[in-house]
Structure formats: structure tokens, C-alpha cells
Design an enzyme around this catalytic site. Structure first.
Site: not given
Ligand SMILES: [Zn+2]
Ligand SMILES: [Zn+2]
Lengths: 307, 307
Positions: A63, A65, A67, A140, A211, A269
């Protein structure tokens, strides 16, 4: 087949854990390394390992994001700077191409290798001679995928030494025997190929999730996996928080691993809140729900043996 | 006023040096930190320092090559994640806004603070009560800027103890004395303000250049600077290579520092080829052309005193 964890933290880099990146090392299988997510400074982490960027041929983004994404332009640039010339394919949700192309355009970076993008949709996203990769949507805040990497079975190997010991002459019949057929030799002997090949080995299954909250799609992605890599952003008594922030707890992951008949569960994570005693509890609590659980750290290498 | 070098390498991160970022710490002067360039993993380097991301109020990008730029989205996100709410302004060549906005949009990052962009043009780009920043174009493969940061003079401080020792009563005349005026007291004494204020201190000048070949604009940017930060991608006998790749040698930088009447020269953007004996030579050779030269390393802190 090995997993090497390049970053096991959540959200922001911390001294103890970098943001997410996971290398699936397929050196014996295909002389390749596949990356799953590329958080910032993934290339810095790689400098501490034996991984060579030119071996990275496929990158899967779970995904978008930051990070899990922001290390991508730097890694691509350095792979080029170091003279990598083999093609690289990036699989990910819509948007990854926009981000990468903008970064390369603005920085006037010309890569030394062909770069292509595959926008992931639920279903089979890759199927070749040795591997199949299936993607499905998780739950998510942003579109997040889980990947199920399925190795094809290794066919039996012909026992040439045994054939020669039994004075079965080499020739086209070897191919028939290897295919498990029965053949009649010129001296009249009837030979069954099954007696001259090793047993076929089922391929291994690795499931790597982005996530996610707990959601139905995880079960099919994880079913019978040799290794399940699952996020564990929250701990035992934080199921409410996990749901609120679209994440999972260690216990939820462990219960899922049990139900899905997984061999080994790797929790990653991990929030920077979990250090010292708290990380110990995170492990213990998960293991009480699924014994073969491990909370991974940066640079952990996990071998994935045949069953 | 201090410079803290967060990354002093060239091109790609190496174990010994990260890619470029320089913090100008103006804590006593404005309780702010300004960053010059943000290579990948600048936020990771900051984790090892006392710098707090929320104190970073201005970021100046010299040019858009990845090793000076790709750490920006991660740093901006973490500054938000850590609750920073003070406005942040990014100064840089056209394209930095496109890159940052794309990264934030694709990752669905909503910052907790106002972010604004200033597209740099040659000339004065900032002028407030305490500082002026002038930018000018250098000569690199891509548009590259040098920044001249000029502190305004510190006015003299009123010597209140001396005034009281001389029985000069407090009141509106103190302001006049502080402004250097002459006043007549009620007892008939004539007082000259200049005898009761410390000498005004000239402000300091810091010049930070992006990657560049030698070019005329450097002289005006660097003239009389307390500190000149100059790239040194190549060594003594590599002037040809330097020109070819739009970079400079240590000797070129040192000669320029001499001509521009600089107090101290800091060489950075050091190729990974320079280690051990070669880095020693890089320093020695530069010092033979300009004695007060230093080759900086990651995490070096350089104090910039008043003259
Ligand atoms: Zn993350
Ligand atoms: Zn550079």
C-alpha cells in the site's frame, strides 16, 4: 528461499527499527531477490546485507503509505548508479507509478535498466514456470494488498547413477522414465520410471500482508502457508485501537495463523512503543495463541525449508 | 549559530557517509533550524542528533538530484506524525513542489502544519528582521543554487550597570542612549550614548553551495563569508573529470575560498572513493591552497563565532 527483514517498524523510522521492507531471497530458485515494500532508507539497510540491488527484479508494494513507499526512488536510482541493467517490475496499487515517475522526472534520473509497472488487481498477478503470485485486498485506511507467493512443485529428479548401476543405457528413454512412464528395453526388461525418480516436492507458500484490520480475505491468502508475515501494530488488549486505526493485534494475527493452518507466523510492523519488557510480552501473548510465532527484528533472516 | 552536517556523501548513500543534508542551527538567534538539502534518510540521521523536526521551519533545496531531495517526503511526514504544528516553508527550484505534493497525495498524507513553497529565483529570497538569504545560479547538469545567508548586525547592548554606577536615572533617556544619541540630564551633565553601549556586532555570513562546476557567481555568494560550504566531489588531479561531470575539485574550492576572503572552508559531497589515505590527501592538498579548510564528516558540528 529466505526472508530477510530490512525494516520491521511502524509509521516512522526509529533507532531500533526502520520502516517496512522485506526481501524474499530466491537465489537458489531464480537467482533473484523480490522486495515487498520499500520504506525510506531501505537502500541504506541493504548496504548492511549481502543483497545486491541488481538482483532485485520485482518489487511488490502492499500500500502507498509513506513508510512502505518513500524509499523507492532512491533504491531505483542507486540500482542504476551501480550499473544494474536487468529489467525491474514494480507491482502495486494505482499511484505508485505516478510517484516514481514524478520522482525520476523531477530529479532528471535516467535509469540504466527498463522499468515497468503492473497495477495490482485482486487475483493472479504473476504466473511463470516456477512461481505464482496471487493478490487480494485487505482492510486498511488506504487500498492495501496481501500477496500469496506460491512456488510450483519441484518435479522428481532422475536417478542417473541408479539407472547406470542397473545397466539401463542412456538415450531417449531417460526422458520417458523421468516423466514416470513405463518402458520396455531391447533386452526385454520392463522398467517403471517411478523407481528411478525422486519424489516430487510440493512448492512452498509465503504470504506477506500489508497493513490491515482483520478481514475475510486474509484466510484464503494465508491458508496452509509455510510462512505468514502479518502486521502486529497493536498488542493483546488493544483490539479496539487496532480496529479504529485499521491495524491488527498480535493475538488476532496468531489466531488467524492457527485457523489458516500456517506453519510459521512472523509478526512485523512493530510500533516503537514496544521495547524491552513490552516486546517480550508481545511475543509471549502471541505464542499462547499460536506457538510457532516470532516477532522479527531488522536484519532477521528466516529460512523457509521444504515441508 | 552552528552547522551540523547530516550527510556528507555524493551520489549514493555509503556506509560511512549519507547523502547530502546540512542543518543550520539558529537556536540562539531564532529558536529555529534551517535545512539545506534533504537526501534520503535525513530523518534517520536526525534521530541520532538533538535536532527536533518541529524546530525545522525552513528547508532550502539547492538542486533536485535525488541525493539532495528524496528524504523530503519522509521528513515532512514524520514532522507531522510527531505533532509539529508550526508552518514550514520549502525554498527550491521549480519541481520540488511537484515532487512533494505528488508524494503526499499518493500516500494520502495530511500534514498537521501549513506547508508552503517558494520557487527560488536568483536574488534575495528572504529578508526579515534578523536574516537575509540571497540565491544565485551555479553551474551543474541540473539547475543548482547557492545560498548566501547573511545575519543582520547585532546592535550594541545598553550597559545598564555602568549607567547606574554613574547615577544616571532610568527612564525614556535610556532608549535615546541606546540609539547612540547625546542627552542632557536634569543635573546638567551631557551624556553620550556611545559610552554606554557595547559595540555593534556585524552579523555572520554562511554560504552553502549546491553541486557545481567553478563559475563566476560563486565569488559574490562567498565573498567575506565566515563559512563557505563547498562541494569537493573530485580531488587534486581530477579537474577534467570535475568539469566533465559538472563538479569541483578540492583545490578549486580552496582557491576560491582564498580569493573570496572566506574565514573557513568546509568541504563536503565527498565521493565514497575517498577513504583512508585518500581522504587524508584530499585534506592536505586543499589546505596547501587554503589553510583553514576542513573536510566534514556526518554529524560534524561547526560553531560559527562572531568575528
Ligand atoms: Zn505501515
Ligand atoms: Zn549531489
Amino acid at each position: 528461499m529466505e526472508l530477510e527483514f530490512l525494516g520491521t517498524g511502524a509509521g516512522s523510522p526509529a533507532k531500533q527499527r526502520n520502516v517496512t521492507s522485506i526481501a524474499l531471497k530466491l537465489l537458489a530458485e531464480r537467482n533473484e531477490v523480490w522486495l515487498f515494500d520499500v520504506g525510506e532508507a531501505t537502500q541504506h539497510q541493504i548496504l548492511q546485507t549481502t543483497i545486491r540491488p541488481r538482483k532485485i527484479t520485482k518489487i511488490f508494494i502492499t500500500h502507498l503509505h509513506g513508510d512502505h513507499l518513500f524509499g523507492l526512488p532512491g533504491l531505483l536510482s542507486s540500482r542504476s548508479f551501480q550499473g544494474g541493467d536487468e529489467p525491474l517490475t514494480i507491482y502495486g496499487p494505482e499511484g505508485v507509478q505516478d510517484f516514481v515517475r514524478t520522482a525520476l522526472r523531477v530529479s532528471e534520473t535516467r535509469l540504466s535498466y527498463p522499468l515497468s509497472f503492473v497495477t495490482v488487481q485482486p487475483g493472479t498477478i504473476l504466473d511463470d514456470q516456477t512461481f505464482t503470485v496471487v493478490a487480494d485486498l485487505l482492510d486498511h485506511r488506504i487500498k492495501s494488498y496481501g500477496y500469496r507467493i506460491v512456488e510450483k512443485p519441484h518435479p522428481g529428479v532422475l536417478l542417473v547413477d541408479k539407472l547406470q548401476a542397473d545397466h539401463i543405457p542412456a538415450g531417449p528413454i531417460y526422458a520417458k522414465l523421468k516423466a514416470g512412464e513405463k518402458v520396455i528395453l531391447s533386452d526385454g526388461r520392463q522398467i517403471d520410471g517411478h523407481n528411478y525418480i525422486t519424489e516430487a516436492q510440493p512448492g512452498r507458500i509465503v504470504t506477506i500482508l500489508g497493513d490491515t484490520r482483520q478481514t475475510a480475505s486474509i484466510m484464503a491468502l494465508a491458508q496452509d502457508a509455510d510462512v505468514l508475515v502479518h502486521e502486529s501494530t497493536f498488542g493483546k488488549n488493544e483490539a479496539k485501537l487496532a480496529k479504529q486505526y485499521y491495524h491488527s493485534t498480535n493475538i488476532q494475527a496468531a489466531k488467524l495463523a492457527q485457523k489458516a493452518n500456517v506453519q510459521q507466523l512472523l509478526l512485523t510492523h512493530i510500533s516503537a512503543r514496544y521495547v524491552g519488557r513490552k516486546i517480550y510480552e508481545l511475543i509471549q501473548d502471541a505464542q499462547s495463541a499460536f506457538a510457532n510465532t516470532r516477532v522479527v527484528s531488522d536484519f532477521d533472516i528466516i529460512d523457509i525449508p521444504f515441508k
